[in-house]
Design an enzyme around this catalytic site. Sequence first.
Site, mmCIF file in Angstrom:
data_model
loop_
_atom_site.group_PDB
_atom_site.id
_atom_site.type_symbol
_atom_site.label_atom_id
_atom_site.label_comp_id
_atom_site.label_asym_id
_atom_site.label_seq_id
_atom_site.Cartn_x
_atom_site.Cartn_y
_atom_site.Cartn_z
ATOM 1 N N GLU A 144 -8.188 -9.285 2.456
ATOM 2 C CA GLU A 144 -7.925 -8.382 1.316
ATOM 3 C C GLU A 144 -9.231 -7.726 0.848
ATOM 4 O O GLU A 144 -9.268 -6.513 0.584
ATOM 5 C CB GLU A 144 -7.300 -9.178 0.156
ATOM 6 C CG GLU A 144 -7.047 -8.321 -1.079
ATOM 7 C CD GLU A 144 -6.683 -9.157 -2.304
ATOM 8 O OE1 GLU A 144 -5.743 -9.970 -2.226
ATOM 9 O OE2 GLU A 144 -7.359 -8.984 -3.343
ATOM 10 N N SER B 8 -4.640 -20.472 3.703
ATOM 11 C CA SER B 8 -4.257 -19.738 2.498
ATOM 12 C C SER B 8 -5.243 -20.004 1.371
ATOM 13 O O SER B 8 -5.345 -21.128 0.865
ATOM 14 C CB SER B 8 -2.839 -20.171 2.100
ATOM 15 O OG SER B 8 -2.618 -19.922 0.741
ATOM 16 N N ASN C 123 -5.258 -18.910 -1.724
ATOM 17 C CA ASN C 123 -4.688 -19.224 -3.042
ATOM 18 C C ASN C 123 -4.187 -20.664 -3.086
ATOM 19 O O ASN C 123 -4.274 -21.329 -4.110
ATOM 20 C CB ASN C 123 -3.628 -18.183 -3.443
ATOM 21 C CG ASN C 123 -2.308 -18.353 -2.731
ATOM 22 O OD1 ASN C 123 -1.489 -19.139 -3.147
ATOM 23 N ND2 ASN C 123 -2.102 -17.622 -1.646
ATOM 24 N N SER D 169 2.308 -18.158 -0.393
ATOM 25 C CA SER D 169 2.881 -17.873 0.928
ATOM 26 C C SER D 169 3.788 -19.006 1.411
ATOM 27 O O SER D 169 4.076 -19.087 2.610
ATOM 28 C CB SER D 169 1.757 -17.593 1.935
ATOM 29 O OG SER D 169 0.733 -18.536 1.793
ATOM 30 N N HIS E 299 -2.027 -8.068 2.245
ATOM 31 C CA HIS E 299 -3.469 -7.968 1.955
ATOM 32 C C HIS E 299 -4.002 -6.543 2.033
ATOM 33 O O HIS E 299 -5.078 -6.253 1.514
ATOM 34 C CB HIS E 299 -4.285 -8.749 2.993
ATOM 35 C CG HIS E 299 -4.054 -10.216 2.994
ATOM 36 N ND1 HIS E 299 -3.926 -10.947 1.846
ATOM 37 C CD2 HIS E 299 -3.959 -11.097 4.014
ATOM 38 C CE1 HIS E 299 -3.744 -12.224 2.169
ATOM 39 N NE2 HIS E 299 -3.755 -12.337 3.462
ATOM 40 N N HIS F 241 -12.510 -12.577 3.372
ATOM 41 C CA HIS F 241 -11.052 -12.517 3.202
ATOM 42 C C HIS F 241 -10.541 -11.115 3.557
ATOM 43 O O HIS F 241 -11.122 -10.112 3.138
ATOM 44 C CB HIS F 241 -10.670 -12.874 1.762
ATOM 45 C CG HIS F 241 -9.202 -13.131 1.609
ATOM 46 N ND1 HIS F 241 -8.284 -12.124 1.527
ATOM 47 C CD2 HIS F 241 -8.495 -14.282 1.581
ATOM 48 C CE1 HIS F 241 -7.061 -12.649 1.431
ATOM 49 N NE2 HIS F 241 -7.168 -13.962 1.451
ATOM 50 N N CYS G 28 0.723 -5.109 -0.690
ATOM 51 C CA CYS G 28 1.234 -5.409 -2.032
ATOM 52 C C CYS G 28 0.801 -4.280 -2.986
ATOM 53 O O CYS G 28 -0.361 -3.869 -2.972
ATOM 54 C CB CYS G 28 0.670 -6.746 -2.513
ATOM 55 S SG CYS G 28 1.192 -7.110 -4.193
ATOM 56 N N CYS H 259 -4.299 -11.293 -9.793
ATOM 57 C CA CYS H 259 -2.852 -11.117 -9.886
ATOM 58 C C CYS H 259 -2.246 -12.187 -10.792
ATOM 59 O O CYS H 259 -2.626 -13.352 -10.725
ATOM 60 C CB CYS H 259 -2.288 -11.222 -8.478
ATOM 61 S SG CYS H 259 -0.523 -11.267 -8.468
HETATM 62 S S1 SF4 Z 1 -0.619 -12.885 -4.942
HETATM 63 FE FE1 SF4 Z 1 -0.209 -11.075 -6.217
HETATM 64 S S2 SF4 Z 1 -1.442 -9.470 -5.269
HETATM 65 FE FE2 SF4 Z 1 -1.242 -11.080 -3.754
HETATM 66 S S3 SF4 Z 1 0.550 -10.521 -2.573
HETATM 67 FE FE3 SF4 Z 1 1.243 -11.891 -4.196
HETATM 68 S S4 SF4 Z 1 1.908 -10.510 -5.850
HETATM 69 FE FE4 SF4 Z 1 0.621 -9.322 -4.461
#
Ligand code: SF4
Length: 285
Positions: free
Chosen positions: A130, A220, A222, A266, A78, A128, A100, A192
């Site tokens: 990030e 998480s 995402n 993750s 992040h 968040h 990343c 991403c």
């Molecule tokens: S989702 Fe994309 S930006 Fe986030 S850690 Fe994974 S590759 Fe990197």
Amino acid sequence: MAKEIIIADHAGFCFGVKRAVEIAVNQQTSDQSNTYTLGPLIHNNDVINRLKEQNILPITEAQLGELGSKDSIVIRSHGVAPDIWEQIEKTGAQLVDATCPYVSSIQKKVRKYRDLGYQIIIVGDAKHPEVIGINGWCDNSAIITKDGSNLGELPSKVCIVSQTTERLANYDKVVEIVSRRCEDVQTFNTICKATSDRQSSADEVSKKVDLMIVIGGKNSSNSKKLYDICSKNCKNSIFIENSKELSADIFHENKIEKVGITAGASTPDWVIEDVVKKSREFLAI
Ligand code: SF4
């Protein structure tokens, strides 16, 4: 109808998370220092527990002052704000950067456009890590919004970026609102591809199945977004962290024949494989 399990084409560990775990493990094995991560390395308790067994321990920001020259500290995917880098440098501990590269690129963008006099807007979740980190790269001056409803007064020069896991619809909405109001709008869709690939695969699979399983850590973001997408297509969508949370009841009560499986960025392969195995048992295939 034949019983079947469909695994989303894009599911599980993304490049940035895999890289962060490898960096932390390499640091621990190649160096004599104590290895810590600033916050849990990823949003997955199974992985965090395995890392703890290898002596890679998460610490909080408040504990940074306790680090010394025999320690190393891994910055997770992040990323963090520059003031955290400075705090770590003062402790004498070795800083191991596992941010990343896609996140580092957003950090550089907001710094550059802040220096050029643009108001930064981040489309994402203000809480968040990030987003908190990215905001630090423009001295915490960004406007953070999910849907453009809290923009307030805007100057003529604006630069828009997004959290890497943000939904495209939210980003597009903010760009549309700001473009109507400001003269010079620099837009960077920094969502991403790993995220959008996972979202479109989950969308596709969840339309074809009668049970959709989303695997991911409870924190998480995402993974939660994958679950939101799947729930719209499949009423029997469930969000679990690992195979221990999967019960036979949902299979039997709903006479499930087709199962879809996806996983957040993750979630490691071995957690996905366990869920596939247990689903096979419940489907008796
Ligand atoms: S989702 Fe994309 S930006 Fe986030 S850690 Fe994974 S590759 Fe990197």
